[in-house]
Scaffold this motif. Structure first.
Motif, mmCIF file in Angstrom:
data_model
loop_
_atom_site.group_PDB
_atom_site.id
_atom_site.type_symbol
_atom_site.label_atom_id
_atom_site.label_comp_id
_atom_site.label_asym_id
_atom_site.label_seq_id
_atom_site.Cartn_x
_atom_site.Cartn_y
_atom_site.Cartn_z
ATOM 1 N N VAL A 133 -1.928 -1.066 13.639
ATOM 2 C CA VAL A 133 -0.727 -0.688 13.202
ATOM 3 C C VAL A 133 -0.741 0.770 12.528
ATOM 4 C CG1 VAL A 133 1.667 -1.193 12.187
ATOM 5 C CG2 VAL A 133 0.456 -2.866 12.926
ATOM 6 N N PHE A 134 0.018 1.669 13.188
ATOM 7 C CA PHE A 134 0.107 3.233 12.494
ATOM 8 C C PHE A 134 1.266 3.178 11.661
ATOM 9 C CE2 PHE A 134 -3.329 3.341 15.897
ATOM 10 C CZ PHE A 134 -4.268 4.208 15.155
ATOM 11 N N VAL A 135 1.134 3.561 10.362
ATOM 12 C CA VAL A 135 2.197 3.648 9.448
ATOM 13 C C VAL A 135 2.401 5.005 9.080
ATOM 14 C CG1 VAL A 135 3.235 2.922 7.272
ATOM 15 C CG2 VAL A 135 1.848 1.133 8.530
ATOM 16 N N ARG A 136 3.693 5.593 9.012
ATOM 17 C CA ARG A 136 4.149 6.870 8.381
ATOM 18 C C ARG A 136 4.935 6.454 7.449
ATOM 19 N NH1 ARG A 136 4.402 12.130 10.137
ATOM 20 N NH2 ARG A 136 4.078 11.464 12.154
ATOM 21 N N PRO A 137 4.193 6.665 5.987
ATOM 22 C CA PRO A 137 5.121 6.829 4.592
ATOM 23 C C PRO A 137 6.354 7.397 4.690
ATOM 24 C CG PRO A 137 2.550 6.909 3.986
ATOM 25 C CD PRO A 137 2.735 7.406 5.662
ATOM 26 N N ALA A 138 7.177 7.142 4.048
ATOM 27 C CA ALA A 138 8.557 7.797 3.816
ATOM 28 C C ALA A 138 7.984 9.141 3.398
ATOM 29 C CB ALA A 138 9.321 6.788 3.033
ATOM 30 N N ARG A 139 7.184 9.292 2.550
ATOM 31 C CA ARG A 139 6.864 10.555 2.237
ATOM 32 C C ARG A 139 5.362 10.733 2.172
ATOM 33 N NH1 ARG A 139 10.612 11.830 -3.183
ATOM 34 N NH2 ARG A 139 12.487 11.799 -1.892
ATOM 35 N N GLY A 140 4.649 11.674 2.925
ATOM 36 C CA GLY A 140 3.179 11.929 2.940
ATOM 37 C C GLY A 140 2.717 11.733 4.288
ATOM 38 N N ARG A 141 1.553 11.700 4.503
ATOM 39 C CA ARG A 141 0.817 11.893 5.677
ATOM 40 C C ARG A 141 0.518 10.330 6.524
ATOM 41 N NH1 ARG A 141 -4.522 15.362 5.393
ATOM 42 N NH2 ARG A 141 -4.451 14.789 7.635
ATOM 43 N N PRO A 142 0.528 10.004 7.848
ATOM 44 C CA PRO A 142 0.462 8.730 8.282
ATOM 45 C C PRO A 142 -0.949 8.149 7.668
ATOM 46 C CG PRO A 142 0.928 10.619 9.939
ATOM 47 C CD PRO A 142 0.531 11.247 8.825
ATOM 48 N N HIS A 175 0.908 -1.332 0.014
ATOM 49 C CA HIS A 175 -0.198 0.086 0.199
ATOM 50 C C HIS A 175 0.707 1.252 0.067
ATOM 51 C CE1 HIS A 175 -3.787 -2.351 0.747
ATOM 52 N NE2 HIS A 175 -2.927 -2.942 1.643
ATOM 53 N N VAL A 176 2.087 1.356 0.436
ATOM 54 C CA VAL A 176 2.964 2.536 0.589
ATOM 55 C C VAL A 176 4.276 1.934 -0.151
ATOM 56 C CG1 VAL A 176 1.760 3.353 2.429
ATOM 57 C CG2 VAL A 176 3.851 1.768 2.720
ATOM 58 N N ALA A 177 4.919 2.992 -0.796
ATOM 59 C CA ALA A 177 6.249 2.672 -1.305
ATOM 60 C C ALA A 177 7.426 2.376 -0.581
ATOM 61 C CB ALA A 177 6.523 3.685 -2.396
ATOM 62 N N ALA A 178 7.255 3.147 0.589
ATOM 63 C CA ALA A 178 8.287 2.993 1.801
ATOM 64 C C ALA A 178 7.690 3.356 3.010
ATOM 65 C CB ALA A 178 9.657 3.636 1.291
ATOM 66 N N ILE A 179 8.129 2.798 4.209
ATOM 67 C CA ILE A 179 7.779 3.087 5.364
ATOM 68 C C ILE A 179 8.595 3.881 6.087
ATOM 69 C CG2 ILE A 179 6.719 2.424 7.678
ATOM 70 C CD1 ILE A 179 6.122 -0.366 6.046
ATOM 71 N N ASP A 180 8.500 4.960 6.726
ATOM 72 C CA ASP A 180 9.325 6.060 7.567
ATOM 73 C C ASP A 180 9.339 5.244 9.023
ATOM 74 O OD1 ASP A 180 10.905 8.468 7.978
ATOM 75 O OD2 ASP A 180 9.377 8.722 9.248
ATOM 76 N N SER A 181 8.088 4.928 9.429
ATOM 77 C CA SER A 181 7.852 4.703 10.818
ATOM 78 C C SER A 181 6.715 3.877 10.960
ATOM 79 C CB SER A 181 8.027 5.567 11.990
ATOM 80 O OG SER A 181 6.794 6.444 11.685
ATOM 81 N N ALA A 182 6.532 2.893 11.962
ATOM 82 C CA ALA A 182 5.369 2.120 12.049
ATOM 83 C C ALA A 182 5.150 2.049 13.757
ATOM 84 C CB ALA A 182 5.539 0.640 11.704
ATOM 85 N N ASP A 183 4.098 2.299 14.153
ATOM 86 C CA ASP A 183 3.713 2.324 15.522
ATOM 87 C C ASP A 183 2.772 0.963 15.845
ATOM 88 O OD1 ASP A 183 3.164 2.615 18.024
ATOM 89 O OD2 ASP A 183 2.861 4.674 17.934
ATOM 90 N N VAL A 184 3.276 0.016 16.693
ATOM 91 C CA VAL A 184 2.649 -1.180 17.107
ATOM 92 C C VAL A 184 2.200 -1.219 18.447
ATOM 93 C CG1 VAL A 184 3.763 -2.514 15.154
ATOM 94 C CG2 VAL A 184 4.926 -2.355 17.285
ATOM 95 N N ARG A 185 2.095 -0.160 19.082
ATOM 96 C CA ARG A 185 1.929 -0.366 20.382
ATOM 97 C C ARG A 185 0.263 -0.440 20.863
ATOM 98 N NH1 ARG A 185 4.290 5.465 22.068
ATOM 99 N NH2 ARG A 185 3.816 6.060 20.143
ATOM 100 N N TYR A 186 -0.517 -0.579 19.832
ATOM 101 C CA TYR A 186 -1.922 -0.291 20.094
ATOM 102 C C TYR A 186 -2.338 -1.745 19.617
ATOM 103 C CZ TYR A 186 -0.791 4.464 20.581
ATOM 104 O OH TYR A 186 -0.339 5.830 20.731
ATOM 105 N N ASP A 187 -2.819 -2.430 20.260
ATOM 106 C CA ASP A 187 -3.479 -3.955 19.890
ATOM 107 C C ASP A 187 -4.432 -3.816 18.884
ATOM 108 O OD1 ASP A 187 -2.150 -4.916 21.996
ATOM 109 O OD2 ASP A 187 -3.654 -5.033 23.325
ATOM 110 N N GLY A 188 -4.392 -4.472 17.788
ATOM 111 C CA GLY A 188 -5.401 -4.565 16.799
ATOM 112 C C GLY A 188 -5.160 -3.739 15.654
#
Length: 291
Positions: free
Chosen positions: A276-285, A261-274
């Motif tokens: 995953v919040f992803v910030r693409p390398a460019r663009g909005r989360p 779904h995204v070309a590259a991932i800048d960061s991913a937050d897996v602290r929340y059960d169920g």
């Protein structure tokens, strides 16, 4: 006819103790005192001679220091720290002073010394285990233990450690992390809370097949949120401060789907059960549901 005159009590001779009786009493008192004094003197002399024979006997000079418990240190390195024991009398050797010298090594967390007659000292050490390669602005990469002790720089002899590189470790004020003092005397330290956080992370992943091998870098600047890099993936993965193995496994399993779904991932937050919040390398989360 003889007449007995009454005795005049004024001239009656009193009973007087003879000097002989008084002398006998003093002799009776002094005899056991002299006897026991002689016994104690003989006992003290024989004890002193026995101690002299023990402390001066060549057979009781320490000729062997047996080391056990070492994994990363060499036995010769341990013996070098207690060299003053060699040739000393085993009875009079100061084992507590030798133990303090051993604890001066950053690698040695605890040490026990025992006398093994006639001429051997047994040394059992407990080593600190490195959990990461700390990266500092000066001093290069330093091995650190879970309690925050800096074990020393990475050298060729210890290059076999497969450990993550750690950022965000705060030096304890007043303890230098570089220079000739590192590894000698009082060990340098970093913040034990952050070092312990890395230790828990490593231990958690160690029990999950293949997870620890993925861990390449870890950042503990925020003690409430450990951030890691996994393998060759450039994404910064936020794990929080607990449940590390499950969260790393969740990102590992979900990453291929996310990259569809995204070309590259800048960061991913897996602290929340169920979730995953992803910030693409460019663009909005953008949120992505966990399968």
């Amino acid at each position: 006819m003889a007449v007995k005159a009454p005795a005049d009590k004024r001239f009656k001779r009193g009973r007087v103790k003879t000097p002989r009786k008084a002398a006998r009493r003093w002799v009776a008192l002094l005899r056991p005192l002299v006897k026991w004094s002689l016994v104690l003197a003989i006992l003290g002399y024989t004890t002193g001679r026995a101690l002299a024979l023990v402390t001066e006997s060549p057979a009781l000079r320490i000729s062997n220091v047996a080391v056990q418990g070492q994994r990363h240190l060499r036995a010769g390195d341990v013996r070098a720290r207690v060299r003053m024991l060699e040739g000393a009398n085993i009875v009079r050797a100061d084992l507590e002073a030798a133990r303090r010298r051993l604890l001066g090594s950053p690698w040695i967390a605890d040490a026990t010394l025992r006398r093994q007659l006639p001429a051997t000292i047994e040394v059992a050490i407990e080593e600190r285990q490195p959990v990461a390669l700390a990266r500092f602005a000066r001093g290069g990469l330093q091995l650190i233990a879970e309690d925050g002790v800096v074990l020393g720089p990475v050298v060729a002899a210890r290059s076999g450690f497969d450990l993550p590189i750690a950022d965000g470790l705060m030096p304890v004020p007043g303890r230098s992390l570089s220079g000739p003092g590192v590894g000698v005397g009082i060990p340098a330290r970093v913040d034990p809370e952050r070092a312990g956080l890395i230790g828990r992370l490593v231990e958690s992943l160690r029990h999950e097949d293949g997870l620890l091998a993925l861990l390449s870098e870890v950042d503990v600047t925020d003690v409430e949120d450990v951030v890691v890099l996994l393998g060759d993936d450039p994404a910064r993965v936020h794990l929080g401060h607990e449940d590390f193995a499950r969260r790393v496994r969740a990102y590992r399993d979900l990453a291929p789907t996310l990259l569809q779904h995204v070309a590259a991932i800048d960061s991913a937050d897996v602290r929340y059960d169920g979730r995953v919040f992803v910030r693409p390398a460019r663009g909005r989360p953008a949120p992505a549901g966990q399968p």
